[in-house]
Design an enzyme around this catalytic site. Structure first.
Site, PDB file in Angstrom:
ATOM      1  N   ASP A 178      58.726  56.947 -39.303  1.00 23.74           N
ATOM      2  CA  ASP A 178      60.068  57.387 -38.889  1.00 23.74           C
ATOM      3  C   ASP A 178      60.238  58.901 -39.030  1.00 23.74           C
ATOM      4  OD1 ASP A 178      61.896  55.442 -37.938  1.00 23.74           O
ATOM      5  OD2 ASP A 178      62.067  54.545 -39.933  1.00 23.74           O
ATOM      6  N   LYS A 215      61.062  46.361 -31.889  1.00 27.72           N
ATOM      7  CA  LYS A 215      59.895  47.080 -32.421  1.00 27.72           C
ATOM      8  C   LYS A 215      58.697  46.147 -32.523  1.00 27.72           C
ATOM      9  CE  LYS A 215      62.907  50.375 -34.667  1.00 27.72           C
ATOM     10  NZ  LYS A 215      63.641  50.859 -35.822  1.00 27.72           N
ATOM     11  N   GLN A 237      64.186  49.560 -41.916  1.00 28.99           N
ATOM     12  CA  GLN A 237      65.295  49.681 -40.970  1.00 28.99           C
ATOM     13  C   GLN A 237      66.568  50.096 -41.712  1.00 28.99           C
ATOM     14  OE1 GLN A 237      64.927  49.395 -37.640  1.00 28.99           O
ATOM     15  NE2 GLN A 237      67.078  49.867 -37.301  1.00 28.99           N
TER      16      GLN A 237
END
Ligand code: GUN
Length: 281
Positions: free
Chosen positions: A117, A50, A94
């Protein structure tokens, strides 16, 4: 029949170069904060990817690598600070988090307009009722790939194997939006083979190598393999037995090089979208 292989790597490169073009036109750069708690090796690989994508797209990124023992309060305090910063448009924690942390409370703490997200219940609700907003990265990547190959889900029967909050459930919503008829299968589905055989579009997202065998596919089906597993030889593979499926399907995504790169590209799009929400374009 031998299927057309859908090249997620090439399409992701195209999407990222489009994001980069847009970012270059902005006077204030989009910013993404990535939080990694603990030292799970797979999560480390994802986070590194990322950060690399951000650099490629000209997006500012900050990594917070926190010890596994961090308290819920300390993590929430960090999110609170990031929520208030103007240079940070997106916040990504994460997953999975260490067991002692309350994942739901952590995801709730991220401001919905920074939730790249699309995990916050507000954004999940927006998705459910078909409002504009963030789209969850993996399901959005699947839709973008179908679009690139001129596959229109309207009127087709889409069978999704897996009902996770990250993939299966939001994938069903996006397929519905595109007027597919949707079946969601899971571990308690009585006859998985019979359900899969009805699929014009099959999305495999169960996380079990070898689950979808060639005889479970209708001739000419479009097969999207979202899973990333390791087989007995330690090689990356999806849920679908690729060698058999490629002979029956009309389109198929490889693992690796299919949905994975698209998920990351969609995160870049979401970060750009967050910057739009914050008036940067
Ligand atoms: N862990 C596995 N997939 C994801 C994802 O898409 N986002 C985050 N934040 N964590 C993950």
């Amino acid at each position: 029949m031998s299927a057309t292989v859908m090249d997620g790597k090439a399409l992701a490169a195209k999407v990222k170069s489009e994001v980069r073009c847009k970012v270059e036109s902005l006077s204030k750069k989009p910013g993404l904060a990535v939080i990694l708690v603990g030292d799970d090796p797979a999560s480390r690989v994802y986070v590194n990817g990322k950060k690399r994508d951000c650099a490629e797209c000209g997006i500012y990124s900050e990594e917070y690598a926190l010890p596994a023992e961090i308290s819920q309060e300390e993590l929430l305090d960090l999110i609170d600070v990031l929520n208030g910063r103007e240079d940070i448009d997106g916040i990504l924690v994460q997953l999975p988090l260490p067991k002692h942390l309350d994942e739901r409370q952590v995801l709730l703490a991220i401001r919905p307009d920074k939730d790249v997200d699309c995990f916050h219940p507000f954004n999940v609700g927006q998705l459910m009722i078909g409002e504009d907003g963030f789209l969850p990265c993996t399901p959005a990547g699947v839709m973008r790939m179908l679009d690139e190959y001129s596959i229109d889900p309207a009127g087709k029967h889409c069978v999704i194997v897996g009902r996770s909050n990250i993939v299966g459930k939001p994938q069903a919503m996006l397929m519905l939006r595109k007027n597919a008829t949707v079946t969601v299968c899971h571990t308690k589905t009585a006859d998985l083979k019979a359900e899969c055989l009805r699929a014009d579009i099959l999305v495999a997202a169960a996380g079990r190598a070898g689950l979808i065998t060639g005889d479970m596919l209708k001739e000419g089906a479009m097969v999207v393999d979202v899973a990333i597993n390791r087989n007995e030889q330690g090689r990356l593979c999806g849920d679908v037995v690729y060698e058999a499926a490629v002979e029956r399907a009309s389109f198929i995504t490889p693992v690796p090089g299919g949905v994975g790169p698209m998920t990351r590209a969609m995160l870049m799009e979401n970060t750009l979208y967050a910057a739009k929400l914050h008036g940067k374009w």
